[in-house]
Design a protein around this motif. Structure first.
Motif, PDB file in Angstrom:
ATOM      1  N   LEU A   1      23.565   5.902 -12.574  1.00 25.95           N
ATOM      2  CA  LEU A   1      24.775   5.763 -13.535  1.00 25.95           C
ATOM      3  C   LEU A   1      23.784   5.105 -14.673  1.00 25.95           C
ATOM      4  CD1 LEU A   1      27.389   3.891 -11.558  1.00 25.95           C
ATOM      5  CD2 LEU A   1      27.587   6.188 -12.539  1.00 25.95           C
ATOM      6  N   THR A   2      22.563   4.557 -14.707  1.00 25.36           N
ATOM      7  CA  THR A   2      21.907   4.171 -15.904  1.00 25.36           C
ATOM      8  C   THR A   2      20.930   4.981 -15.958  1.00 25.36           C
ATOM      9  OG1 THR A   2      20.424   2.718 -14.321  1.00 25.36           O
ATOM     10  CG2 THR A   2      22.594   1.696 -15.323  1.00 25.36           C
ATOM     11  N   SER A   3      20.685   6.039 -15.645  1.00 24.84           N
ATOM     12  CA  SER A   3      19.616   7.167 -16.100  1.00 24.84           C
ATOM     13  C   SER A   3      19.614   7.538 -17.294  1.00 24.84           C
ATOM     14  CB  SER A   3      19.737   8.532 -15.207  1.00 24.84           C
ATOM     15  OG  SER A   3      19.394   8.272 -13.881  1.00 24.84           O
TER      16      SER A   3
ATOM     17  N   TYR B   1      24.288  10.476  -4.828  1.00 26.28           N
ATOM     18  CA  TYR B   1      25.406  10.150  -5.520  1.00 26.28           C
ATOM     19  C   TYR B   1      26.697  10.841  -4.945  1.00 26.28           C
ATOM     20  CZ  TYR B   1      28.627   9.342  -9.407  1.00 26.28           C
ATOM     21  OH  TYR B   1      29.475   9.053 -10.383  1.00 26.28           O
ATOM     22  N   ILE B   2      26.648  12.043  -4.272  1.00 29.71           N
ATOM     23  CA  ILE B   2      27.929  12.347  -3.656  1.00 29.71           C
ATOM     24  C   ILE B   2      28.205  11.929  -2.466  1.00 29.71           C
ATOM     25  CG2 ILE B   2      28.829  14.574  -2.634  1.00 29.71           C
ATOM     26  CD1 ILE B   2      27.506  16.014  -4.858  1.00 29.71           C
ATOM     27  N   LYS B   3      27.341  11.581  -1.653  1.00 31.07           N
ATOM     28  CA  LYS B   3      27.509  10.705  -0.239  1.00 31.07           C
ATOM     29  C   LYS B   3      28.033   9.375  -0.489  1.00 31.07           C
ATOM     30  CE  LYS B   3      27.008  14.244   2.521  1.00 31.07           C
ATOM     31  NZ  LYS B   3      28.301  14.658   3.533  1.00 31.07           N
TER      32      LYS B   3
ATOM     33  N   ILE C   1      14.412  18.615 -16.583  1.00 31.52           N
ATOM     34  CA  ILE C   1      14.231  17.999 -17.880  1.00 31.52           C
ATOM     35  C   ILE C   1      14.907  16.559 -17.724  1.00 31.52           C
ATOM     36  CG2 ILE C   1      16.246  18.776 -18.604  1.00 31.52           C
ATOM     37  CD1 ILE C   1      13.431  17.822 -20.776  1.00 31.52           C
ATOM     38  N   ARG C   2      15.970  16.549 -16.696  1.00 34.39           N
ATOM     39  CA  ARG C   2      16.526  15.154 -16.462  1.00 34.39           C
ATOM     40  C   ARG C   2      15.584  14.424 -15.691  1.00 34.39           C
ATOM     41  NH1 ARG C   2      22.319  15.944 -15.884  1.00 34.39           N
ATOM     42  NH2 ARG C   2      23.059  18.079 -15.886  1.00 34.39           N
TER      43      ARG C   2
ATOM     44  N   THR D   1      22.047  12.750 -11.740  1.00 33.23           N
ATOM     45  CA  THR D   1      23.146  12.910 -12.728  1.00 33.23           C
ATOM     46  C   THR D   1      24.017  14.333 -12.529  1.00 33.23           C
ATOM     47  OG1 THR D   1      21.747  13.632 -14.290  1.00 33.23           O
ATOM     48  CG2 THR D   1      21.997  11.371 -14.303  1.00 33.23           C
ATOM     49  N   ILE D   2      23.421  15.393 -11.810  1.00 32.29           N
ATOM     50  CA  ILE D   2      23.951  16.430 -11.625  1.00 32.29           C
ATOM     51  C   ILE D   2      25.167  16.264 -10.737  1.00 32.29           C
ATOM     52  CG2 ILE D   2      23.706  18.700 -10.553  1.00 32.29           C
ATOM     53  CD1 ILE D   2      20.914  18.807 -11.604  1.00 32.29           C
TER      54      ILE D   2
END
Length: 511
Positions: free
Chosen positions: A12-14, A191-193, A54-55, A159-160
């Protein structure tokens, strides 16, 4: 499912959106219609460097101190992470050195240089480049930017997953992600899990670059001796410690796909988006197709992350050639036909109205002709019916659709019998596409071994596929084995392959 060392706050803070963009989640109408499910494509191929890398690169570099940035950064990469580091360094204002394997496609080398990165070529794989980069980092004081095994890099890729859930708040059956070192899969799954554990997160790897799957199956990281280079973006011999830990805990499974399935997926994506992904970028779609076929599901929503589009244009020849096989629209068959009037007509009548995509024939002897034929099919099970129909007409046939030797070489060499040749051994090699590779092979080989066959075809890839026949007397087999081990190139012996025996050999093994 609990998430080890919760990555939610990190994701969330990336700091990715200073340079990366939020990519669309586009429908794939043709694929969705064909497979009776809704397939959505997460378009990371639309990033400024045409890849998701790039992320993670920027998120890591944005957190470096002024002193670290002043000393510069260094990384090792097969290409996409390299471009991410080069662009990030340009935006932040620091110097970047990129160590790349010598097998990296030229398009990626040029792209890194154009973005201001200093390119150093070293080794045949990511592991070789990584070790050299670590040596240079220690010597120069530069900060090493890992391509996958770092919490900030993993969070950046995560973040994806955040965008996917925001863009599609409805039910999702599964999200498919390519795995090389594991940073993308680890980040997306973290993130998803954490928020929607009911959604499956499924990794996808090539059958010849499956370090993560082997590691998870064994319960410890496994280093591969060789990796397939077709999907160069995921050609990793050893996955990261942190990515292994996260993928082992969070992934539902890993699906393996072959080169033909990857090529078919590239074509599928093109037909739905008019964009051309690189092989690694199409892995997720190939995995989603395999999952749908295996599970027999309908009416579900699946997401595939198109993770990169840095494709060497010359590779498209190979992709086009193999995509029909991968889509199971073409079968390759070897048929033995009596050398007598009417036999060819009988063969054609059995094939019927099916479209013949390739036909190769050369006179072999007074009794039998061997035909190499490609036939257009609509389903894989058609091949069995074709073989049965041929057998009913006393025409012996072999299915070569999954035979690598037949697909790569024999189709271009049909008719090369050498009846008087003795002690021939035939091997397939993968040569690095760089000056001196062939000379190294010839210099390592004993001069009393005669090369009886040599076939090379450039496929626009970062390695060459070479078929070699060598006359090796029976009492020299131990020395020949030592030569192969010393040479170090990946190889497969094909002396007993039925495709070789039908079209090139004497019909039986001669050593």
């Amino acid at each position: 499912m609990p998430v080890p060392n919760d990555y939610l706050e990190r994701i969330l803070t990336s700091r990715v959106y200073d340079v990366a963009v939020e990519t669309p989640l586009d429908p794939a109408p043709n694929l969705s219609r064909r497979y009776s499910n809704t397939l959505l494509l997460k378009r990371e191929d639309l990033q400024p460097v045409f890849s998701f890398k790039i992320r993670g690169a920027y998120n890591k570099m944005a957190r470096l101190s002024p002193g670290e940035l002043a000393r510069g950064v260094i990384t090792a990469s097969a290409g996409n992470h390299a471009q991410g580091v080069a662009l990030s360094a340009s935006r932040i204002g620091c110097e970047a050195v990129i160590v790349m394997p010598v097998t990296t496609p030229q398009i990626k080398i040029d792209a890194v240089a154009q973005r201001g990165g200093k390119v150093v070529l070293h080794g045949d794989s990511f592991t070789d480049a990584f070790r050299h980069a670590m040596t240079l980092a220690e010597e120069t004081g530069r900060t090493y930017i890992p391509p996958f095994d770092d919490p900030d890099v993993i969070a950046g890729q995560g973040t994806i997953g955040m965008e996917i859930l925001r863009q599609h708040p409805g039910p999702i059956e599964a999200v498919f992600v390519a795995i090389g070192g594991g940073g993308l899969a680890a980040g997306v799954a973290s993130y998803i899990k954490r928020l929607k554990p009911e959604i499956k997160v499924i990794g996808v790897q090539p059958v010849d670059s499956d370090a993560m799957k082997q590691s998870i199956d064994r319960g410890e990281r496994v280093e591969l001796k060789d990796v397939g280079l077709f999907a160069d973006g995921v050609a990793v011999r050893l996955v990261g410690e942190e990515t292994f830990r996260l993928c082992r805990e969070l992934l539902d499974e890993i699906i393996l796909v072959d080169t033909d399935a990857i090529c078919a997926a590239i074509k599928d994506i093109f037909e739905d988006t008019r964009s051309i992904t690189e092989p690694a970028g199409a892995l997720a779609v190939a995995g989603a197709k395999a999952y749908i076929e295996r599970e027999g599901i309908e009416g579900k929503t699946l997401v595939a992350v198109n993770c990169g589009a840095n494709m060497n244009f010359d590779r498209l020849r190979h992709v086009s050639e193999r995509s029909e096989l991968g889509e199971r629209r073409e079968a390759i068959i070897a048929v033995s036909i009596p050398e007598q009037p009417g036999s060819f007509k009988t063969f054609c009548s059995v094939i019927g109205n099916r479209n013949i995509t390739e036909f190769n024939y050369r006179y072999a002897d007074a009794d039998t002709a061997h035909v190499f034929v490609g036939v257009q099919i609509t389903r894989r099970d058609e091949v069995g019916r074709i073989l049965a129909d041929l057998a009913q007409h006393d025409l012996q046939a072999i299915d070569l659709t999954d035979n690598e030797l037949a697909k790569l070489h024999i189709r271009h060499l049909v008719g090369g019998h050498a009846p008087g040749l003795c002690d021939e051994r035939v091997l397939r090699f993968e040569f690095p596409e760089r000056p001196g590779a062939l000379m190294r092979f010839l210099e390592a080989m004993r001069t009393d071994w005669n090369i009886s066959l040599f076939h090379y075809r450039n496929h626009g890839a970062d390695y060459g596929r070479v078929l070699v026949g060598i006359q090796v007397p029976q009492d020299d087999h131990a020395g020949f084995q030592q030569f192969l081990e010393t040479l170090g190139y990946p190889w497969v012996e094909e002396t007993d392959n039925p495709a070789y025996r039908l079209f090139l050999g004497k019909g039986s093994r001669q050593h």
